[in-house]
Design a protein around this motif. Structure first.
Motif, PDB file in Angstrom:
ATOM      1  N   TYR A 164       0.898  -1.518   0.163  1.00  0.00           N
ATOM      2  CA  TYR A 164      -0.256  -0.203  -0.058  1.00  0.00           C
ATOM      3  C   TYR A 164       1.148   1.699   0.580  1.00  0.00           C
ATOM      4  N   PHE A 165       0.829   1.556  -1.133  1.00  0.00           N
ATOM      5  CA  PHE A 165       1.799   3.321  -1.192  1.00  0.00           C
ATOM      6  C   PHE A 165       0.752   4.204  -0.574  1.00  0.00           C
ATOM      7  N   PHE A 166       1.430   5.347   0.148  1.00  0.00           N
ATOM      8  CA  PHE A 166       0.409   6.826   0.400  1.00  0.00           C
ATOM      9  C   PHE A 166       0.195   7.641   0.007  1.00  0.00           C
ATOM     10  N   SER A 167       1.264   7.634  -1.378  1.00  0.00           N
ATOM     11  CA  SER A 167       1.713   9.381  -1.574  1.00  0.00           C
ATOM     12  C   SER A 167       1.632   7.957  -3.503  1.00  0.00           C
ATOM     13  N   SER A 168      -0.125   8.183  -3.864  1.00  0.00           N
ATOM     14  CA  SER A 168       0.038   8.719  -5.469  1.00  0.00           C
ATOM     15  C   SER A 168       0.851   7.947  -6.181  1.00  0.00           C
ATOM     16  N   GLU A 169       1.945   9.375  -5.820  1.00  0.00           N
ATOM     17  CA  GLU A 169       3.062   9.240  -6.942  1.00  0.00           C
ATOM     18  C   GLU A 169       4.205   8.400  -7.105  1.00  0.00           C
ATOM     19  N   ARG A 170       4.113   7.669  -5.611  1.00  0.00           N
ATOM     20  CA  ARG A 170       4.914   6.235  -5.792  1.00  0.00           C
ATOM     21  C   ARG A 170       4.021   6.005  -6.428  1.00  0.00           C
ATOM     22  N   ARG A 171       2.838   4.960  -6.105  1.00  0.00           N
ATOM     23  CA  ARG A 171       2.082   3.511  -6.473  1.00  0.00           C
ATOM     24  C   ARG A 171       2.154   3.962  -8.479  1.00  0.00           C
ATOM     25  N   LYS A 172       2.094   5.780  -9.285  1.00  0.00           N
ATOM     26  CA  LYS A 172       1.794   5.601 -10.542  1.00  0.00           C
ATOM     27  C   LYS A 172       2.803   5.642 -10.995  1.00  0.00           C
ATOM     28  N   SER A 173       4.193   5.566  -9.481  1.00  0.00           N
ATOM     29  CA  SER A 173       5.709   4.887 -10.808  1.00  0.00           C
ATOM     30  C   SER A 173       5.762   3.833 -10.336  1.00  0.00           C
ATOM     31  N   PHE A 174       4.448   2.824  -8.984  1.00  0.00           N
ATOM     32  CA  PHE A 174       5.502   1.190  -9.496  1.00  0.00           C
ATOM     33  C   PHE A 174       4.659   0.468  -9.999  1.00  0.00           C
ATOM     34  N   ASP A 175       2.972   1.428 -10.284  1.00  0.00           N
ATOM     35  CA  ASP A 175       2.463   0.591 -11.214  1.00  0.00           C
ATOM     36  C   ASP A 175       2.826   0.385 -13.082  1.00  0.00           C
ATOM     37  N   LYS A 176       4.255   1.698 -12.991  1.00  0.00           N
ATOM     38  CA  LYS A 176       4.451   1.720 -13.973  1.00  0.00           C
ATOM     39  C   LYS A 176       5.968   1.221 -14.766  1.00  0.00           C
ATOM     40  N   GLN A 177       6.646   0.765 -13.414  1.00  0.00           N
ATOM     41  CA  GLN A 177       7.541  -0.104 -13.404  1.00  0.00           C
ATOM     42  C   GLN A 177       6.767  -2.011 -13.534  1.00  0.00           C
ATOM     43  N   MET A 178       5.753  -1.594 -13.082  1.00  0.00           N
ATOM     44  CA  MET A 178       4.850  -3.262 -13.388  1.00  0.00           C
ATOM     45  C   MET A 178       4.488  -3.218 -14.921  1.00  0.00           C
ATOM     46  N   GLY A 179       4.176  -1.921 -15.257  1.00  0.00           N
ATOM     47  CA  GLY A 179       4.252  -2.210 -16.880  1.00  0.00           C
ATOM     48  C   GLY A 179       2.870  -1.444 -17.049  1.00  0.00           C
ATOM     49  N   LEU A 180       1.812  -1.255 -16.520  1.00  0.00           N
ATOM     50  CA  LEU A 180       0.107  -0.800 -16.581  1.00  0.00           C
ATOM     51  C   LEU A 180       0.748   0.570 -16.021  1.00  0.00           C
ATOM     52  N   GLU A 181      -0.107   1.654 -16.785  1.00  0.00           N
ATOM     53  CA  GLU A 181      -0.341   2.581 -16.009  1.00  0.00           C
ATOM     54  C   GLU A 181      -1.928   2.987 -14.527  1.00  0.00           C
ATOM     55  N   PHE A 182      -1.053   3.726 -13.533  1.00  0.00           N
ATOM     56  CA  PHE A 182      -2.572   3.618 -12.399  1.00  0.00           C
ATOM     57  C   PHE A 182      -3.440   4.903 -13.192  1.00  0.00           C
ATOM     58  N   ASN A 183      -4.691   4.528 -12.498  1.00  0.00           N
ATOM     59  CA  ASN A 183      -6.400   5.104 -12.645  1.00  0.00           C
ATOM     60  C   ASN A 183      -6.983   4.899 -11.399  1.00  0.00           C
TER      61      ASN A 183
END
Length: 184
Positions: A164-183
């Protein structure tokens, strides 16, 4: 210390280590009555045990211990965990006793824990679960946790790691590294 009234007359409170262990001594086996245990087949020598205990004692970690009580002051469930580094918290164990399940208590425990951890400045919360533990995985995924890995533990077998990421920006970065954009 943290304390909050929940719906249905439940109360969640931050407690001492002694209070938590007392509740676990009484209720742990009941909460996990469906668990099968792969007993360790190895032994740790006494010298190594002593060194491990010394390291455990010398490490300063943040600990969170929560107990949920019913209106008549009976233990309903719990959560406990600890910091693994300055910005990461590991949810070691949470449970709700059988007769209180399917009443939203676990979701309330999760909300309370994240509330406290966010206020403490943690950036990431991690946890590991058996992949067939829908009662925990679904509420966590609904809350915004994401599957971050799978691992094979020699004792607990196949586990899914969630973050769980408290920061949506950190979550977006994580998702991008996983191959999907966070929406969100």
């Amino acid at each position: 210390m943290y304390s909050k009234e929940l719906k249905n007359g439940f109360v969640i409170k931050e407690v001492s280590q002694q209070e938590l262990w007392s509740a676990l001594d009484t209720h742990f086996n009941e909460a996990f009555s469906n668990r099968t245990d792969a007993k360790p087949t190895w032994q740790i020598d006494d010298a190594s045990k002593e060194k491990i205990a010394g390291r455990q004692q010398s490490m300063v970690r943040y600990h969170l211990r929560l107990l949920v009580y019913s209106a008549d002051n009976e233990v309903v469930g719990w959560h406990f965990g600890y910091s693994t580094d300055a910005e990461t918290y590991y949810m070691q164990n949470s449970a709700v006793l059988l007769k209180y399940r399917n009443q939203g208590v676990y979701a309330e425990i999760l909300t309370a824990a994240l509330e406290v951890l966010g206020a403490e400045g943690f950036q990431v919360v991690t946890s590991t679960h058996h992949p067939n533990n829908a009662a925990v995985l679904i509420p966590k995924l609904k809350k915004g946790f994401v599957i971050s890995s799978m691992l094979l533990h020699e004792r607990f077998r196949l586990l899914v790691e969630l973050k769980y990421f408290f920061s949506s920006e950190r979550r977006k970065s994580f998702d991008k590294q996983m191959g999907l954009e966070f929406n969100p």
